[in-house]
Design a protein around this motif. Structure first.
Motif, mmCIF file in Angstrom:
data_model
loop_
_atom_site.group_PDB
_atom_site.id
_atom_site.type_symbol
_atom_site.label_atom_id
_atom_site.label_comp_id
_atom_site.label_asym_id
_atom_site.label_seq_id
_atom_site.Cartn_x
_atom_site.Cartn_y
_atom_site.Cartn_z
ATOM 1 N N ASP A 1 0.837 -1.204 0.000
ATOM 2 C CA ASP A 1 0.000 0.000 0.000
ATOM 3 C C ASP A 1 0.873 1.256 0.000
ATOM 4 O O ASP A 1 1.931 1.308 0.642
ATOM 5 C CB ASP A 1 -0.906 0.019 1.238
ATOM 6 N N ASN A 2 0.409 2.276 -0.721
ATOM 7 C CA ASN A 2 1.043 3.598 -0.796
ATOM 8 C C ASN A 2 2.257 3.628 -1.718
ATOM 9 O O ASN A 2 2.869 4.685 -1.890
ATOM 10 C CB ASN A 2 1.452 4.107 0.599
ATOM 11 N N VAL A 3 2.620 2.512 -2.325
ATOM 12 C CA VAL A 3 3.721 2.505 -3.289
ATOM 13 C C VAL A 3 3.193 2.951 -4.645
ATOM 14 O O VAL A 3 2.214 2.387 -5.153
ATOM 15 C CB VAL A 3 4.368 1.113 -3.390
ATOM 16 N N ALA A 4 3.830 3.961 -5.227
ATOM 17 C CA ALA A 4 3.390 4.488 -6.520
ATOM 18 C C ALA A 4 4.122 3.808 -7.677
ATOM 19 O O ALA A 4 3.501 3.241 -8.572
ATOM 20 C CB ALA A 4 3.604 5.992 -6.569
ATOM 21 N N THR A 5 5.448 3.888 -7.665
ATOM 22 C CA THR A 5 6.245 3.278 -8.732
ATOM 23 C C THR A 5 7.442 2.560 -8.126
ATOM 24 O O THR A 5 7.943 2.950 -7.062
ATOM 25 C CB THR A 5 6.752 4.334 -9.736
ATOM 26 N N HIS B 1 22.151 -4.663 -5.420
ATOM 27 C CA HIS B 1 20.969 -4.396 -6.231
ATOM 28 C C HIS B 1 19.986 -3.608 -5.370
ATOM 29 O O HIS B 1 19.939 -3.765 -4.142
ATOM 30 C CB HIS B 1 20.307 -5.715 -6.671
ATOM 31 N N ARG B 2 19.198 -2.777 -6.000
ATOM 32 C CA ARG B 2 18.293 -1.922 -5.218
ATOM 33 C C ARG B 2 17.036 -1.594 -6.028
ATOM 34 O O ARG B 2 17.014 -1.734 -7.251
ATOM 35 C CB ARG B 2 19.010 -0.632 -4.829
ATOM 36 N N PHE B 3 16.067 -1.117 -5.303
ATOM 37 C CA PHE B 3 14.834 -0.629 -5.914
ATOM 38 C C PHE B 3 14.646 0.838 -5.534
ATOM 39 O O PHE B 3 14.794 1.209 -4.364
ATOM 40 C CB PHE B 3 13.615 -1.430 -5.437
ATOM 41 N N SER B 4 14.338 1.643 -6.547
ATOM 42 C CA SER B 4 13.948 3.039 -6.293
ATOM 43 C C SER B 4 12.431 3.077 -6.224
ATOM 44 O O SER B 4 11.747 2.738 -7.196
ATOM 45 C CB SER B 4 14.449 3.953 -7.413
ATOM 46 N N ILE B 5 11.903 3.494 -5.058
ATOM 47 C CA ILE B 5 10.466 3.408 -4.796
ATOM 48 C C ILE B 5 9.913 4.792 -4.489
ATOM 49 O O ILE B 5 10.438 5.490 -3.602
ATOM 50 C CB ILE B 5 10.189 2.467 -3.604
ATOM 51 N N SER B 6 8.888 5.205 -5.209
ATOM 52 C CA SER B 6 8.195 6.460 -4.917
ATOM 53 C C SER B 6 6.862 6.140 -4.264
ATOM 54 O O SER B 6 6.275 5.086 -4.525
ATOM 55 C CB SER B 6 7.977 7.294 -6.181
#
Length: 303
Positions: free
Chosen positions: A92-96, A130-135
Motif C-alpha cells: 500500500d502507498n507505493v506508486a512506482t 541491487h536496489r529498488f527506487s520506490i516512490s
C-alpha cells in the motif's frame, strides 16, 4: 391580480435598492471603513489560503518525486532480486518501483563523481547492492511504507530522507491549522464590522422602524433594505479584496521568478485559482453582509 403583484414586487424591490444604497451613503465614512476592513480580512484570509494551497502543490510535486531506496540482500542474484518487484508493488502507498542493478548503480555513482571518479573507476560493481527506487503516493505515510517494504524477505536495508519528508508534512499541517484559525477569527471580525455599520443605519431610523411596525409593515419589508445594504457592503468588499489579492499574488510570483534563491519553489498561476477565489470571496462577502445585517436588525424589530 398577477400583474398587480408583479408591479408591487417591482416597487418593493426599487424601495429596497434606494433605501439600501441610501443607508450606505448616509454613513459614508463607516461604510468605507467597513468595506476596507472586510476586504482586508478577506485578503489576509485569502493569502493564508493561497499559501496553504501552494505548499500543498509543492508538497504534491515532492511526493511525485520523493523516493527511497530499498537494498536487496547480497546473497540474491539479479534475477532473484528482480523477482521481488511484484511484492514491493503490492505494498500500500507505493506508486512506482524501479529496479537498479549493481552495474547501473555503479555507473550512476561514477557519473555523479564526474572528474573525480578515477579513484573509484576500478572498483567492481559487486561492492554495491541491487536496489529498488520506490516512490510513494502519500509522503505522510512514508515511514509505514518503508517498514512494510523492509519486511519483505530479501530486502536488507533502505535509504530515505525522512527528515525532509517529515518537515514538509509538519509545515503543511501547521499552515492548515493556522489558515483555519485565521479564517474563523477574521470572519468574526468581519461580522462585527458589518453589524456595527448596519447598527448606525438602524439607530438613525429607529423611530421610522417603530412607526412602520405600528402601521402594519411586515418584518420582512422592514428588514430587506438593511439586508440589501449588507449585500452591497459584502460584495464591494469581495471585489476590492479580490483585486488586491490578484495584484499581490502576481507581484509575489514575479519576485520568486527573478530570485535566484527561490528557483525550487513553484507557484500555481493565479488564473487557475481566480474562478475559485472569486466565488469564495463573493460567497463569504455575501454571508458576512447578510448575517451582519440580520443579526443587527433583529433587535430593532422587537417593537
Amino acid at each position: 391580480r398577477t400583474q398587480t403583484k408583479k408591479r408591487r414586487k417591482s416597487r418593493n424591490f426599487g424601495y429596497y435598492v434606494r433605501e439600501g444604497f441610501g443607508g450606505i451613503f448616509s454613513h459614508g465614512f463607516m461604510s468605507i471603513a467597513a468595506i476596507t476592513i472586510i476586504a482586508a480580512c478577506l485578503l489576509i484570509t485569502g493569502s493564508f489560503s493561497l499559501v496553504a494551497v501552494n505548499i500543498e502543490y509543492n508538497l504534491s510535486k515532492l511526493m511525485s518525486e520523493n523516493e527511497f531506496l530499498a537494498y536487496v540482500d547480497d546473497s540474491l542474484s539479479e534475477d532473484q532480486a528482480r523477482a521481488l518487484q511484484s511484492q514491493i508493488e503490492a505494498v500500500d502507498n507505493v506508486a512506482t518501483v524501479t529496479f537498479i542493478s549493481r552495474d547501473q548503480a555503479m555507473n550512476d555513482y561514477l557519473q555523479e563523481l564526474g572528474a573525480d571518479n578515477d579513484l573509484y573507476s576500478s572498483l567492481p560493481s559487486t561492492v554495491l547492492r541491487h536496489r529498488f527506487s520506490i516512490s510513494v503516493v502519500d509522503i505522510s505515510l512514508l515511514s509505514d511504507t518503508i517498514q512494510k517494504v523492509v519486511a519483505i524477505d530479501g530486502i536488507a536495508d533502505y535509504s530515505a530522507a525522512m527528515d525532509v519528508a517529515n518537515g514538509f508534512v509538519t509545515v503543511r499541517n501547521v499552515v492548515t491549522l493556522v489558515t483555519i484559525g485565521m479564517v474563523a477569527v477574521l470572519l468574526v471580525i468581519s461580522l462585527f464590522i458589518v453589524s456595527n455599520t448596519i447598527k448606525l443605519a438602524t439607530l438613525s431610523r429607529q423611530e421610522e422602524i417603530a412607526i412602520m411596525k405600528m402601521c402594519g409593515a411586515t418584518n420582512g419589508f422592514i428588514r430587506m433594505p438593511f439586508v440589501f445594504e449588507g449585500i452591497v457592503l459584502g460584495l464591494a468588499s469581495a471585489l476590492v479584496g479580490f483585486a488586491c489579492q490578484w495584484g499581490i499574488y502576481e507581484l509575489l510570483i514575479n519576485a520568486i521568478r527573478t530570485s535566484s534563491g527561490m528557483q525550487l519553489v513553484s507557484m500555481i498561476p493565479f488564473n487557475r485559482l481566480a474562478p475559485i477565489m472569486a466565488a469564495v470571496f463573493a460567497v463569504v462577502g455575501l454571508i458576512v453582509g447578510v448575517c451582519g445585517s440580520l443579526v443587527t436588525i433583529r433587535k430593532y424589530l422587537q417593537v
